[in-house]
Design a protein around this motif. Structure first.
Motif, PDB file in Angstrom:
ATOM      1  N   GLY A 106      32.036 -61.206  40.935  1.00  0.00           N
ATOM      2  CA  GLY A 106      30.825 -60.494  40.563  1.00  0.00           C
ATOM      3  C   GLY A 106      31.049 -58.998  40.461  1.00  0.00           C
ATOM      4  O   GLY A 106      32.102 -58.468  40.825  1.00  0.00           O
ATOM      5  N   SER A 134      20.697 -55.778  51.282  1.00  0.00           N
ATOM      6  CA  SER A 134      19.829 -56.177  50.168  1.00  0.00           C
ATOM      7  C   SER A 134      19.008 -57.406  50.561  1.00  0.00           C
ATOM      8  O   SER A 134      19.274 -58.523  50.122  1.00  0.00           O
ATOM      9  CB  SER A 134      20.682 -56.461  48.923  1.00  0.00           C
ATOM     10  N   ALA A 168      26.042 -48.976  40.484  1.00  0.00           N
ATOM     11  CA  ALA A 168      24.842 -49.266  41.271  1.00  0.00           C
ATOM     12  C   ALA A 168      23.583 -48.966  40.464  1.00  0.00           C
ATOM     13  O   ALA A 168      22.598 -49.727  40.503  1.00  0.00           O
ATOM     14  CB  ALA A 168      24.870 -48.445  42.564  1.00  0.00           C
ATOM     15  N   THR A 205      17.532 -52.691  47.555  1.00  0.00           N
ATOM     16  CA  THR A 205      18.969 -52.774  47.814  1.00  0.00           C
ATOM     17  C   THR A 205      19.499 -51.395  48.190  1.00  0.00           C
ATOM     18  O   THR A 205      19.115 -50.385  47.589  1.00  0.00           O
ATOM     19  CB  THR A 205      19.719 -53.293  46.572  1.00  0.00           C
ATOM     20  N   ALA A 254      20.805 -58.939  46.464  1.00  0.00           N
ATOM     21  CA  ALA A 254      22.156 -58.813  45.909  1.00  0.00           C
ATOM     22  C   ALA A 254      23.180 -59.233  46.960  1.00  0.00           C
ATOM     23  O   ALA A 254      23.038 -58.944  48.151  1.00  0.00           O
ATOM     24  CB  ALA A 254      22.411 -57.372  45.484  1.00  0.00           C
ATOM     25  N   LEU A 289      23.267 -49.683  48.692  1.00  0.00           N
ATOM     26  CA  LEU A 289      24.729 -49.761  48.615  1.00  0.00           C
ATOM     27  C   LEU A 289      25.309 -48.500  49.252  1.00  0.00           C
ATOM     28  O   LEU A 289      24.954 -47.379  48.866  1.00  0.00           O
ATOM     29  CB  LEU A 289      25.195 -49.870  47.166  1.00  0.00           C
ATOM     30  N   HIS A 291      18.871 -55.374  36.616  1.00  0.00           N
ATOM     31  CA  HIS A 291      18.641 -56.627  37.340  1.00  0.00           C
ATOM     32  C   HIS A 291      17.622 -56.541  38.466  1.00  0.00           C
ATOM     33  O   HIS A 291      17.076 -57.574  38.865  1.00  0.00           O
ATOM     34  CB  HIS A 291      19.965 -57.132  37.935  1.00  0.00           C
ATOM     35  N   ALA A 292      17.363 -55.347  38.992  1.00  0.00           N
ATOM     36  CA  ALA A 292      16.541 -55.279  40.206  1.00  0.00           C
ATOM     37  C   ALA A 292      15.075 -54.981  39.931  1.00  0.00           C
ATOM     38  O   ALA A 292      14.258 -55.053  40.857  1.00  0.00           O
ATOM     39  CB  ALA A 292      17.101 -54.208  41.149  1.00  0.00           C
ATOM     40  N   VAL A 306      26.642 -53.604  51.884  1.00  0.00           N
ATOM     41  CA  VAL A 306      25.496 -53.971  51.055  1.00  0.00           C
ATOM     42  C   VAL A 306      24.355 -54.395  51.973  1.00  0.00           C
ATOM     43  O   VAL A 306      24.526 -55.277  52.817  1.00  0.00           O
ATOM     44  CB  VAL A 306      25.838 -55.115  50.078  1.00  0.00           C
ATOM     45  N   LEU A 350      29.489 -56.588  42.154  1.00  0.00           N
ATOM     46  CA  LEU A 350      29.604 -55.926  43.455  1.00  0.00           C
ATOM     47  C   LEU A 350      30.986 -56.123  44.064  1.00  0.00           C
ATOM     48  O   LEU A 350      31.500 -55.222  44.747  1.00  0.00           O
ATOM     49  CB  LEU A 350      28.525 -56.450  44.405  1.00  0.00           C
ATOM     50  N   ASN A 382      23.072 -51.777  37.814  1.00  0.00           N
ATOM     51  CA  ASN A 382      22.541 -53.003  38.429  1.00  0.00           C
ATOM     52  C   ASN A 382      21.063 -52.865  38.751  1.00  0.00           C
ATOM     53  O   ASN A 382      20.271 -53.801  38.561  1.00  0.00           O
ATOM     54  CB  ASN A 382      23.319 -53.337  39.705  1.00  0.00           C
ATOM     55  N   ALA A 383      20.682 -51.671  39.268  1.00  0.00           N
ATOM     56  CA  ALA A 383      19.286 -51.471  39.646  1.00  0.00           C
ATOM     57  C   ALA A 383      18.370 -51.501  38.427  1.00  0.00           C
ATOM     58  O   ALA A 383      17.279 -52.086  38.455  1.00  0.00           O
ATOM     59  CB  ALA A 383      19.140 -50.141  40.399  1.00  0.00           C
TER      60      ALA A 383
END
Length: 666
Positions: A630, A650, A587, A656, A624, A658, A594-595, A648, A632, A590-591
């Motif tokens: 993927g 988001s 997590a 987002t 997300a 999780l 991508h976030a 999730v 997730l 990803n943050a």
């Protein structure tokens, strides 16, 4: 077993009906309508016929045979007395009359003390408990011993005057009978004590019963107490010399007991007599309908045959075919109608199960509701269901079933294969029609529930297998990380250090070689960094040594954005810590990547229900989704592998969240 039951039923009907009809001969043999003969009709004949009905319902029930035996003894006594009394009234007082009168007195001793045979064993044919065995043995010894004592005392004095001890016969009782009469009085006192003990046994049973069984016992207890009281009053009035009052009480005495048992049979399903009534009415109605149908078709077809000039055999054949075709549907319809009114409890039980089956098909009920539906149908809140899985017995949730104490156990089959074992209260053994009808109706939902139970077993096996795979995977990760750290990584670091030393030594004299060595050191550092990046997804030693809180503080300290931590300090099982670690690290990755998040928070809490909640929240772009293949989805699979759940949240532009719930079985 069934053949033995049929033989017992036939014997009960033959004995009961024969003795009942014989009892009607009492007034004829007495040549006068006296009270003793009337008592023989009311109590003896009534008890015989009622006893035959009870034996038909419960051929193996000793209480039923005790009831029938009492009726036969009363009829036998009545016949002996009636014949002897009739002979005395006709002027015949010979030795033959005296012998029959003595036999009647002996049989009367047995008849007078026969009621406890029914009291002690009512209603299931067994004593209230083992502690009553000595009491019952003493009663049997006193009952038979009293008859023997009366026979020994009376047999030498076989005179016709004996008959006057039992009814209004115009003959004097000689002094020689004083001794035998005292023995007879002692046997009557014993009978009174035995009946009192029988009343106590009924009261003891009453305290541990409920529902219809309690109503049966209360009615029977009322009848027994009232009859016993009237018998005692009869003896007291005889001692007082009140012959008229004695006659009245002796006539009335048997009636309360017979009425109480009859009402209990009809209104409270005692001995399942409703089944007999329902069967009788069913077959009477179906016979009448089929005879009417046969006659109507035969007459109509006969008229048509005469009009066409063909033989009458066609009419007979048509009528026979019509009856054969209509028999089964008519029988089902009539039986359903009669059962609704005369075997209503069975009808209601089947209806309740059928309604549950309908709800199950409609999706408004689940297999978990089946047990409650079955308990309501058979009126047994203690009923249990276990399902068959090969050679094993399982519960609905797939866990192994532990058999309880011995009870009424029935195996239910569907499609020719056994699917379930149903344990019921032992009292339902007296209602086999109700149990059979309810379980037959429940066969389909029981099969459905058995499939669910077996599926739960397979799911548990798959879940256990996945957990073993996850644990093995974590163990391999730890081994690889340790091997990389202790092997290639250490060697590369040592090699880089040596090259750096060589670079420093060569720098003053051979700058070109020193530059090449510097480049080699840089490549080695890059290789070490790549190894570290490779082992980042492998469980770090700090996780095993210090726990989840310390390991995550170490990881988040190197991130380029601030992270708020709220992590339990408790140590968790290895599998749970590893899963929470991978969930949180993925997590965070990803943050960051991508976030476009500027702030992160991690919350890990152990709940009172022994689960661990993991939440990773960021303020990034959001949007997300769980997509096949993927990151997730892989994270969700990892959580599911330990029987956990993941959610999730988001929304685009709102960051987002999780969340994972992990079972913690430490």
């Amino acid at each position: 077993m069934e053949t033995r039951g049929e033989v017992l039923r036939a014997a009960g009907w033959i004995v009961g009906v024969s003795a009942g009809l014989s009892g009607l001969l009492g007034p004829v043999l007495a040549r006068a309508w006296d009270p003793t003969s009337f008592v023989g009709i009311v109590s003896g004949s009534g008890a015989c016929v009622l006893g035959a009905v009870i034996v038909d319902r419960r051929p193996a029930n000793r209480a039923a045979w005790g009831f029938l035996a009492g009726g036969v003894l009363i009829v036998a006594f009545s016949l002996c007395y009636s014949w002897a009394a009739g002979q005395v009234r006709a002027g015949n007082v010979g030795s033959q009359v005296g012998t029959v009168a003595a036999i009647g007195e002996i049989v009367g001793t047995l008849a007078g003390a026969s009621l406890p045979l029914f009291q002690f064993l009512f209603p299931d044919g067994r004593l209230p408990s083992r502690r009553w065995r000595p009491v019952f043995a003493l009663y049997l010894a006193g009952w038979l011993g009293g008859a023997v004592a009366v026979a020994v005392a009376l047999w030498p004095h076989r005179v016709a005057a004996i008959v006057a001890d039992n009814g209004p016969v115009d003959i004097a009782i000689p002094a020689e009978l004083d001794g035998p009469l005292r023995v007879i009085a002692a046997s009557e006192a014993f009978a009174a004590v035995a009946m009192l003990a029988g009343v106590v046994s009924l009261v003891v049973r009453l305290r541990g019963t409920r529902g219809h069984e309690r109503a049966q016992l209360r009615l029977s207890l009322w009848g027994v107490v009232l009859t016993a009281s009237l018998i005692a009053a009869t003896a007291a009035l005889a001692q007082a010399g009140l012959a008229g009052a004695e006659t009245v009480t002796s006539l009335v005495a048997p009636i309360p007991f017979l009425v109480a048992v009859t009402v209990a049979m009809r209104r409270h399903r005692l001995f399942d007599v409703d089944r007999l009534v329902g069967q009788t009415i069913t077959y009477a109605v179906i016979t009448a309908l089929l005879v009417g149908l046969y006659a109507a078709v035969a007459i109509g077809a006969g008229a048509l045959a005469a009009l066409l000039g063909i033989g009458s055999s066609w009419a007979v054949a048509a009528a026979t075919l019509a009856v054969a075709t209509a028999f089964r549907p008519l029988l089902r319809a009539v039986r359903a109608l009669v059962d609704r009114h005369f075997d209503r409890r069975t009808w209601l039980a089947v209806r309740a199960i059928d309604q549950f089956t309908h709800d199950l098909r409609a999706g408004t009920a689940s297999p978990a509701d089946l047990l409650a539906a079955l308990r309501r149908a058979v009126d047994d809140p203690t009923a249990t269901i276990a399902y068959l899985d090969g050679d094993g017995i399982i519960e609905l949730d797939g866990t192994p079933s532990r058999p309880g104490p011995p009870r009424l156990r029935r195996e239910v089959s569907a499609g020719g294969a056994p699917v379930a074992l149903v344990d019921l209260d032992q009292r339902l053994a007296d209602e086999p029609r109700l149990v059979d009808a309810a379980l037959t109706a429940a066969a389909l939902p029981l099969e459905n529930a058995a499939l669910h139970a077996r599926a739960a077993v397979r799911l548990a096996e798959v879940t256990a297998s996945r957990n073993r795979i996850v644990q093995a995977d974590d163990s391999n990760r730890r081994r690889i990380e340790r091997d990389l750290h202790d092997g290639p990584q250490q060697r590369l670091v040592a090699l880089a250090l040596r090259l750096r030393i060589a670079e420093r030594d060569l720098a003053p004299t051979n700058r070109r070689t020193a530059a090449v060595l510097g480049e080699a050191v840089a490549e080695l550092r890059a290789a070490v960094d790549e190894l570290r990046e490779l082992t980042r997804s492998i469980l770090p030693p700090v996780l095993a040594d210090e726990g989840l809180a310390v390991a995550l503080r170490t990881v988040t300290a190197r991130l380029p954005i601030p992270v708020t931590l709220d992590i339990t300090q408790q140590r968790l099982p290895d599998v749970v810590e590893a899963t929470a670690w991978f969930f949180t690290c993925e997590a965070l990755t990803n943050a960051v990547k991508h976030a476009a998040a500027t702030q992160l928070s991690i919350t890990i809490t152990r709940h009172p229900d022994d689960t661990v909640g993991v939440e990773v929240r960021d303020d990034g772009n959001g949007g997300a989704v769980l997509a096949p293949g993927g990151g997730l989805q892989g994270l969700a699979d990892r959580v599911a592998a330990v029987n956990g759940t993941m959610r999730v949240d988001s929304r685009p532009g709102h960051g987002t969240i999780l969340r994972a719930e992990l079972p913690c079985a430490s």
